[in-house]
Write a protein that holds these residues in place. Structure first.
Motif, PDB file in Angstrom:
ATOM      1  N   VAL A 187     -26.615 -32.536   7.300  1.00  0.00           N
ATOM      2  CA  VAL A 187     -27.690 -33.533   7.340  1.00  0.00           C
ATOM      3  C   VAL A 187     -28.958 -32.925   7.926  1.00  0.00           C
ATOM      4  O   VAL A 187     -28.911 -31.921   8.647  1.00  0.00           O
ATOM      5  N   PRO A 188     -30.114 -33.544   7.649  1.00  0.00           N
ATOM      6  CA  PRO A 188     -31.352 -33.096   8.303  1.00  0.00           C
ATOM      7  C   PRO A 188     -31.283 -33.319   9.810  1.00  0.00           C
ATOM      8  O   PRO A 188     -30.550 -34.180  10.303  1.00  0.00           O
ATOM      9  N   LEU A 189     -32.090 -32.549  10.533  1.00  0.00           N
ATOM     10  CA  LEU A 189     -32.111 -32.642  11.991  1.00  0.00           C
ATOM     11  C   LEU A 189     -32.404 -34.060  12.463  1.00  0.00           C
ATOM     12  O   LEU A 189     -31.865 -34.516  13.482  1.00  0.00           O
TER      13      LEU A 189
ATOM     14  N   THR B 137     -32.351 -22.043  11.014  1.00  0.00           N
ATOM     15  CA  THR B 137     -32.042 -22.491   9.653  1.00  0.00           C
ATOM     16  C   THR B 137     -30.824 -23.402   9.614  1.00  0.00           C
ATOM     17  O   THR B 137     -30.702 -24.225   8.707  1.00  0.00           O
ATOM     18  N   SER B 138     -29.922 -23.248  10.568  1.00  0.00           N
ATOM     19  CA  SER B 138     -28.764 -24.138  10.693  1.00  0.00           C
ATOM     20  C   SER B 138     -28.366 -24.225  12.157  1.00  0.00           C
ATOM     21  O   SER B 138     -28.405 -23.227  12.875  1.00  0.00           O
ATOM     22  N   ALA B 139     -27.979 -25.418  12.564  1.00  0.00           N
ATOM     23  CA  ALA B 139     -27.392 -25.632  13.885  1.00  0.00           C
ATOM     24  C   ALA B 139     -26.221 -26.585  13.695  1.00  0.00           C
ATOM     25  O   ALA B 139     -26.116 -27.262  12.667  1.00  0.00           O
ATOM     26  N   ALA B 140     -25.341 -26.646  14.665  1.00  0.00           N
ATOM     27  CA  ALA B 140     -24.171 -27.510  14.533  1.00  0.00           C
ATOM     28  C   ALA B 140     -23.985 -28.330  15.796  1.00  0.00           C
ATOM     29  O   ALA B 140     -24.453 -27.961  16.874  1.00  0.00           O
TER      30      ALA B 140
ATOM     31  N   PRO C  77     -28.971 -38.058  16.009  1.00  0.00           N
ATOM     32  CA  PRO C  77     -28.431 -39.131  16.856  1.00  0.00           C
ATOM     33  C   PRO C  77     -27.309 -39.911  16.187  1.00  0.00           C
ATOM     34  O   PRO C  77     -26.291 -40.217  16.823  1.00  0.00           O
ATOM     35  N   ASP C  78     -27.455 -40.229  14.905  1.00  0.00           N
ATOM     36  CA  ASP C  78     -26.386 -40.933  14.191  1.00  0.00           C
ATOM     37  C   ASP C  78     -25.126 -40.076  14.107  1.00  0.00           C
ATOM     38  O   ASP C  78     -24.006 -40.586  14.225  1.00  0.00           O
ATOM     39  N   MET C  79     -25.311 -38.779  13.924  1.00  0.00           N
ATOM     40  CA  MET C  79     -24.159 -37.887  13.783  1.00  0.00           C
ATOM     41  C   MET C  79     -23.406 -37.719  15.100  1.00  0.00           C
ATOM     42  O   MET C  79     -22.185 -37.587  15.111  1.00  0.00           O
ATOM     43  N   TYR C  80     -24.128 -37.729  16.217  1.00  0.00           N
ATOM     44  CA  TYR C  80     -23.445 -37.679  17.511  1.00  0.00           C
ATOM     45  C   TYR C  80     -22.501 -38.868  17.651  1.00  0.00           C
ATOM     46  O   TYR C  80     -21.346 -38.729  18.073  1.00  0.00           O
ATOM     47  N   GLU C  81     -22.985 -40.035  17.297  1.00  0.00           N
ATOM     48  CA  GLU C  81     -22.167 -41.239  17.425  1.00  0.00           C
ATOM     49  C   GLU C  81     -20.995 -41.217  16.450  1.00  0.00           C
ATOM     50  O   GLU C  81     -19.865 -41.573  16.792  1.00  0.00           O
ATOM     51  N   LEU C  82     -21.241 -40.768  15.221  1.00  0.00           N
ATOM     52  CA  LEU C  82     -20.184 -40.704  14.207  1.00  0.00           C
ATOM     53  C   LEU C  82     -19.108 -39.707  14.603  1.00  0.00           C
ATOM     54  O   LEU C  82     -17.902 -39.979  14.493  1.00  0.00           O
TER      55      LEU C  82
ATOM     56  N   GLY D 238     -14.359 -39.605   8.356  1.00  0.00           N
ATOM     57  CA  GLY D 238     -13.843 -38.257   8.156  1.00  0.00           C
ATOM     58  C   GLY D 238     -14.680 -37.180   8.798  1.00  0.00           C
ATOM     59  O   GLY D 238     -14.642 -36.013   8.372  1.00  0.00           O
ATOM     60  N   CYS D 239     -15.443 -37.509   9.833  1.00  0.00           N
ATOM     61  CA  CYS D 239     -16.355 -36.546  10.449  1.00  0.00           C
ATOM     62  C   CYS D 239     -15.574 -35.535  11.293  1.00  0.00           C
ATOM     63  O   CYS D 239     -14.985 -35.868  12.321  1.00  0.00           O
ATOM     64  N   ILE D 240     -15.592 -34.276  10.864  1.00  0.00           N
ATOM     65  CA  ILE D 240     -14.906 -33.189  11.574  1.00  0.00           C
ATOM     66  C   ILE D 240     -15.891 -32.159  12.090  1.00  0.00           C
ATOM     67  O   ILE D 240     -15.773 -31.670  13.211  1.00  0.00           O
ATOM     68  N   LYS D 241     -16.893 -31.820  11.297  1.00  0.00           N
ATOM     69  CA  LYS D 241     -17.901 -30.855  11.738  1.00  0.00           C
ATOM     70  C   LYS D 241     -19.243 -31.206  11.114  1.00  0.00           C
ATOM     71  O   LYS D 241     -19.331 -31.437   9.902  1.00  0.00           O
ATOM     72  N   VAL D 242     -20.279 -31.236  11.941  1.00  0.00           N
ATOM     73  CA  VAL D 242     -21.633 -31.588  11.502  1.00  0.00           C
ATOM     74  C   VAL D 242     -22.528 -30.355  11.560  1.00  0.00           C
ATOM     75  O   VAL D 242     -22.592 -29.679  12.600  1.00  0.00           O
TER      76      VAL D 242
END
Length: 391
Positions: free
Chosen positions: A365-367, A33-36, A371-376, A383-387
């Motif tokens: 964000v959706p799964l 249901t959630s992963a980080a 890939p975009d979140m890894y780069e961000l 302000g990306c601290i935890k995804v």
């Protein structure tokens, strides 16, 4: 099912892969249901790439609902809501009995000389498929699927999989008491939680971090924050009667700012053919040690350096004269998650949310957007601290 898969340095993709099933009687399968995305995942994104394989499923911070169990599973039932520690431990061997679940003698890789298996974390730790996916096979489920409540949001529990116990262990290893002082190097997710835990326990917290958004978040929870400058070191010493803090937590690790030579070497290894790169990293690997050297310089004489950041070098130069002269104590190691969950669960479930677990993720964000979140996250932008990923 959809899953986040590794393909090459800085190349992760969301792909359709086979759905996991119960393979051993001790297994469970959960619907995630959630992963980080963890800061440690970023090491796989480039530096530790030689130990990855194309198609490996990433992720070691996950929770969800049990969909199926093996015949030998007794403590976990279909329909239970569970969080999954990133460490896979048996719960009954010599090391587990001592609370050292990262050294579990049932799942450790004796041939490689490494500790317990980890989800989604290189061939050094078992090449076990990770949790950034729609479903996850949980090994040794009775010991590793931690049942949690049904009413609170996922983010009250999700971080029990890794970063909250990692921060808790970092503070415990720092051996600070109410009224003591603690410096935190790096205000990524673990550093943020280290600062919050220490403040919650009556410790004065100083924090050094070059990214302004991360400083502002920590400041909201009572930390005295500083940019990564020489002035910060002077200010912290002045605030501690010229001695330095009683302890320092290094929450940065092997990719610290301010180590250009090691950074170049790490990036070069990351693009070598894997066979050569593995030999280089296992026999001549070096880390970016700026954060660890800063911790050694900053901590007071007779103080403690607690290291939560990941290091993997084999030829790292260390200032042993300085360490000996200052009579320092060091504590290293991956978090023994299972040991700390019983202490942390009541805090996670407190109505007031004293550690601000619902106020840590900056991007949900959706799964498909992984890939975009890894780069961000890697670039520390926006302000990306935890995804948190939502399959």
């Amino acid at each position: 099912m959809k899953a986040v898969t590794w393909h090459a340095a800085r190349d992760v993709r969301v792909e359709e892969v086979p759905e996991p099933s119960v393979l051993e009687p001790t297994d469970a399968v959960i619907r995630v249901t959630s992963a980080a995305i963890c800061g440690s995942d970023l090491h796989l994104y480039d530096v530790l790439g030689p130990f990855m394989h194309r198609g490996d499923i990433l992720g070691h911070e996950a929770m969800g609902v049990v969909e199926d169990i093996g015949d030998a599973v007794r403590r976990v039932a279909v329909g239970d809501r569970v969080v999954v520690p990133f460490v896979i431990a048996c719960g009954h061997c010599f090391m587990c009995a001592k609370g050292l679940t990262t050294q579990c003698e049932t799942t450790q890789d004796v041939d490689r000389g490494t500790g317990a298996m980890l989800y989604g974390y290189t061939e050094l730790y078992g090449s076990v498929p990770g949790g950034q996916a729609e479903f996850l096979r949980v090994r040794l489920a009775d010991a590793n699927a931690q049942v949690v409540g049904r009413d609170l949001p996922d983010e009250r529990y999700l971080f029990l999989s890794d970063i909250l116990p990692t921060a808790w262990q970092g503070v415990r290893y720092a051996d600070v008491a109410p009224g003591d002082s603690l410096a935190v190097l790096g205000l990524g997710p673990v550093g943020q939680l280290v600062a919050r835990i220490a403040k919650h326990e009556g410790v004065r917290v100083f924090a050094i971090e070059p990214v302004v958004e991360r400083r502002l978040m920590a400041e909201r929870y009572g930390a005295e924050v500083f940019d990564l400058t020489d002035d910060a070191i002077t200010a912290i010493r002045d605030a501690t009667d010229g001695r330095g803090p009683d302890a320092v937590v290094d929450a940065v690790g092997l990719e610290a700012h301010g180590s250009p030579g090691a950074a170049f070497a790490q990036n070069a290894v990351g693009v070598m053919p894997s066979g050569i790169a593995k030999q280089v990293m296992t026999k001549a690997g070096i880390d970016r040690l700026a954060a660890l050297h800063l911790a050694i310089d900053l901590v007071r004489r007779g103080g403690t350096v607690s290291v939560s950041g990941v290091y993997g070098g084999t030829l790292d130069p260390m200032p042993l004269l300085r360490i000996f002269d200052k009579q320092l104590t060091f504590r290293f190691g991956q978090s023994n998650v299972h040991r700390w969950i019983s202490e942390l669960l009541p805090l996670a479930e407190q109505e007031s949310d004293p550690l601000g677990l619902e106020d840590l993720a900056t991007h949900r964000v959706p799964l498909d957007r992984a890939p975009d979140m890894y780069e961000l996250f890697k670039a520390k932008e926006q302000g990306c601290i935890k995804v948190v990923l939502k399959p």
